[in-house]
Design an enzyme around this catalytic site. Structure first.
Site, PDB file in Angstrom:
ATOM      1  N   THR A 217      -0.170  -9.493  30.308  1.00  0.00           N
ATOM      2  CA  THR A 217      -0.865 -10.693  29.846  1.00  0.00           C
ATOM      3  C   THR A 217      -0.027 -11.947  30.050  1.00  0.00           C
ATOM      4  OG1 THR A 217       0.035 -10.664  27.596  1.00  0.00           O
ATOM      5  CG2 THR A 217      -1.930  -9.335  27.984  1.00  0.00           C
ATOM      6  N   GLY A 218      -0.537 -13.070  29.567  1.00  0.00           N
ATOM      7  CA  GLY A 218       0.169 -14.335  29.687  1.00  0.00           C
ATOM      8  C   GLY A 218       0.975 -14.702  28.462  1.00  0.00           C
ATOM      9  N   ASP A 219       1.071 -13.809  27.478  1.00  0.00           N
ATOM     10  CA  ASP A 219       1.910 -14.088  26.312  1.00  0.00           C
ATOM     11  C   ASP A 219       2.457 -12.752  25.811  1.00  0.00           C
ATOM     12  OD1 ASP A 219       3.157 -15.301  24.104  1.00  0.00           O
ATOM     13  OD2 ASP A 219       1.562 -16.763  23.884  1.00  0.00           O
ATOM     14  N   ASP A 220       2.875 -12.697  24.551  1.00  0.00           N
ATOM     15  CA  ASP A 220       3.483 -11.460  24.063  1.00  0.00           C
ATOM     16  C   ASP A 220       2.536 -10.278  24.252  1.00  0.00           C
ATOM     17  OD1 ASP A 220       5.497 -13.137  23.247  1.00  0.00           O
ATOM     18  OD2 ASP A 220       4.811 -13.248  21.184  1.00  0.00           O
ATOM     19  N   SER A 251       5.263  -9.118  30.810  1.00  0.00           N
ATOM     20  CA  SER A 251       4.785 -10.363  30.207  1.00  0.00           C
ATOM     21  C   SER A 251       5.787 -11.468  30.507  1.00  0.00           C
ATOM     22  CB  SER A 251       4.710 -10.176  28.695  1.00  0.00           C
ATOM     23  OG  SER A 251       4.835 -11.416  28.039  1.00  0.00           O
TER      24      SER A 251
END
Ligand SMILES: *[C@@H]1O[C@H](CO)[C@@H](O)[C@H](O)[C@H]1NC(C)=O
Ligand SMILES: *[C@@H]1O[C@H](CO)[C@@H](O)[C@H](O)[C@H]1NC(C)=O
Ligand SMILES: *[C@@H]1O[C@H](CO)[C@@H](O)[C@H](O)[C@H]1NC(C)=O
Length: 415
Positions: A217-220, A251
């Site tokens: 994903t684009g975060d945690d 990530s």
């Protein structure tokens, strides 16, 4: 991690009781090992019975809402399974209800219409067994965030609130506008065999607290949270007893994270058998002044990581504030943290631990950790401040704060 505007505690206004359970379509009762047993549903309906069309163009909002209204009001004994056959079902958000299973067949995709209205956008979905897809088509939202034209915080792809006995399994979650799976004030939630995908540059597309899952994903990837500053303190609901197990992923931010919104407190978290590649920070425990809250008894063990910016980071100055009304005297507490059996390759910096001057982190204990740099075993050394604890068999050698007291001297639990 960051929010679009209004704090979550205010905008997560939808309260529904959801009792979702995973059951397969076969006639046998399927039992999940774990705290929530799967339930066989005798009563089965299909979205097509309500005019659902899986052509990727027709709106199915009415069909979903009517089907769930029917389940809610007929209250069939043993609950009802709502079957979604293969196809692409465009829909606006809809609420789930108690004692139902939303079953996505293999090849079934529930796709969010790209709505710009901000007042009703929370998805509440669940599914089982066949790896169907729930696609949030979040790019409209990511772009609004990038252009700073959001008036409210972005919707989560799936949110459960005040619910218990939930299984989410074998579903692919794609392109969430914001966080992917967000259980709040829930108990007995099992999330497993899910795949969560969002572009690496998609803002704040946090993963969840799952098992046996692949996340990119684009975060945690996985973040345990419990409320944001004064709103979280006022609500005072902790996140306790959470297990994160057998997660693989990559990530730009953290693999396993606690925080930074931890104002209700986070205790008794176990994360184990984690494999991380090409990521920012492997293990990231984070909080901030103004949060309050206790982060306590967190264990992370059996982690492999490769090609990371940082192996381990524990910090008290992470994340922003919802507004100017946070209390600067609300200091968070971080204690009884164990990180053990960690092996890393190509880790630029082994670790950073930055406690707070007026609330030092205590009982931070590291054991059997080997984080190798990119060119041989050397990498940027540990950096610590306002922390006490212990370290045993940690390479590269951690900071003096952790090793000055005869190995594991300041650890409450021996390794
Ligand atoms: C979902 O439930 C909430 C709370 O009961 C309600 O405010 C909202 O309008 C419902 N949304 C839909 C799409 O029915
Ligand atoms: C469904 O996804 C899970 C998790 O990624 C995977 O383990 C499983 O093999 C998949 N099942 C099928 C039938 O594709
Ligand atoms: C710490 O958390 C673990 C779960 O990770 C739990 O089994 C254990 O009982 C907790 N210890 C204390 C002292 O609460």
């Amino acid at each position: 991690m960051k929010h679009g505007g209004v704090p979550n505690a205010v905008t997560s206004f939808v309260a529904v009781l959801v009792f979702l359970q995973c059951s397969c379509l076969s006639a046998e009762v399927v039992t999940c090992s774990g705290i929530v047993p799967m339930v066989y549903r005798n009563d089965k309906i299909s979205i097509t019975d309500f005019g659902g069309v899986g052509d990727g163009r027709t709106s199915n909002t009415k069909a979903f809402r009517e089907a769930i209204y029917r389940i809610d009001h007929l209250r069939r004994r043993g609950g009802t399974l709502l079957y979604i056959p293969p196809g692409v079902y465009l829909t606006e958000s809809f609420n789930l209800t108690s004692r139902m299973t939303l079953y996505l067949a293999r090849g079934a995709v529930i796709k969010a219409t790209q709505l710009h209205t901000c007042d009703q956008y929370i998805y509440k979905c669940n599914s089982a067994c066949e790896n169907g897809t729930i696609d949030g088509q979040g790019d409209v939202w990511w772009n609004m965030w990038r252009r700073r034209t959001l008036q409210f915080t972005r919707p989560n792809l799936v949110e459960f609130k005040d619910s218990r006995g939930i299984i989410i399994s074998n579903v692919i979650f794609k392109n969430s506008p914001f966080w992917n799976i967000h259980p709040v004030y829930c108990s007995n939630v099992v999330i497993r065999y899910v795949t969560i995908l969002a572009p690496a540059d998609s803002p704040n597309t946090d993963g969840i607290d799952p098992e046996d899952s692949y996340i990119s994903t684009g975060d945690d990837l996985v973040a345990v949270k419990s409320g944001w500053d004064e709103y979280g303190i006022a609500y005072g609901r902790p996140s306790n007893d959470i297990t994160i197990r057998r997660i693989t992923g990559s990530s730009p931010f953290a693999g396993i994270a606690v925080g930074s919104e931890t104002s209700g407190g986070v205790t008794n978290v176990l994360a184990e058998h984690i494999t991380l590649y090409n990521s920012g920070i492997g293990i990231h425990l984070k909080t901030n002044i103004g949060r309050g809250g206790i982060i306590r008894n967190i264990t992370v063990s059996d982690v492999f990581m490769e090609n990371m910016r940082k192996g381990i980071k524990i910090a008290g100055d992470v994340g922003d504030h919802p507004d100017e009304n946070y209390n600067p005297n609300a200091l968070p507490v971080m204690k009884h943290i164990r990180i053990k059996n960690v092996w890393g390759e190509k880790v630029l910096q082994a670790g950073v631990i930055q406690g707070l001057k007026n609330s030092p982190f205590t009982d931070i204990c590291l054991a059997n950790i080997n984080l190798r740099g990119s060119s041989g075993p050397r990498n940027v050394p540990w950096k610590c401040s306002d922390v006490s604890g212990g370290a045993s068999q940690v390479s590269p050698s951690p900071c003096a704060e952790l090793i000055s007291r005869s190995q594991t001297g300041a650890c409450s639990i021996p390794f």
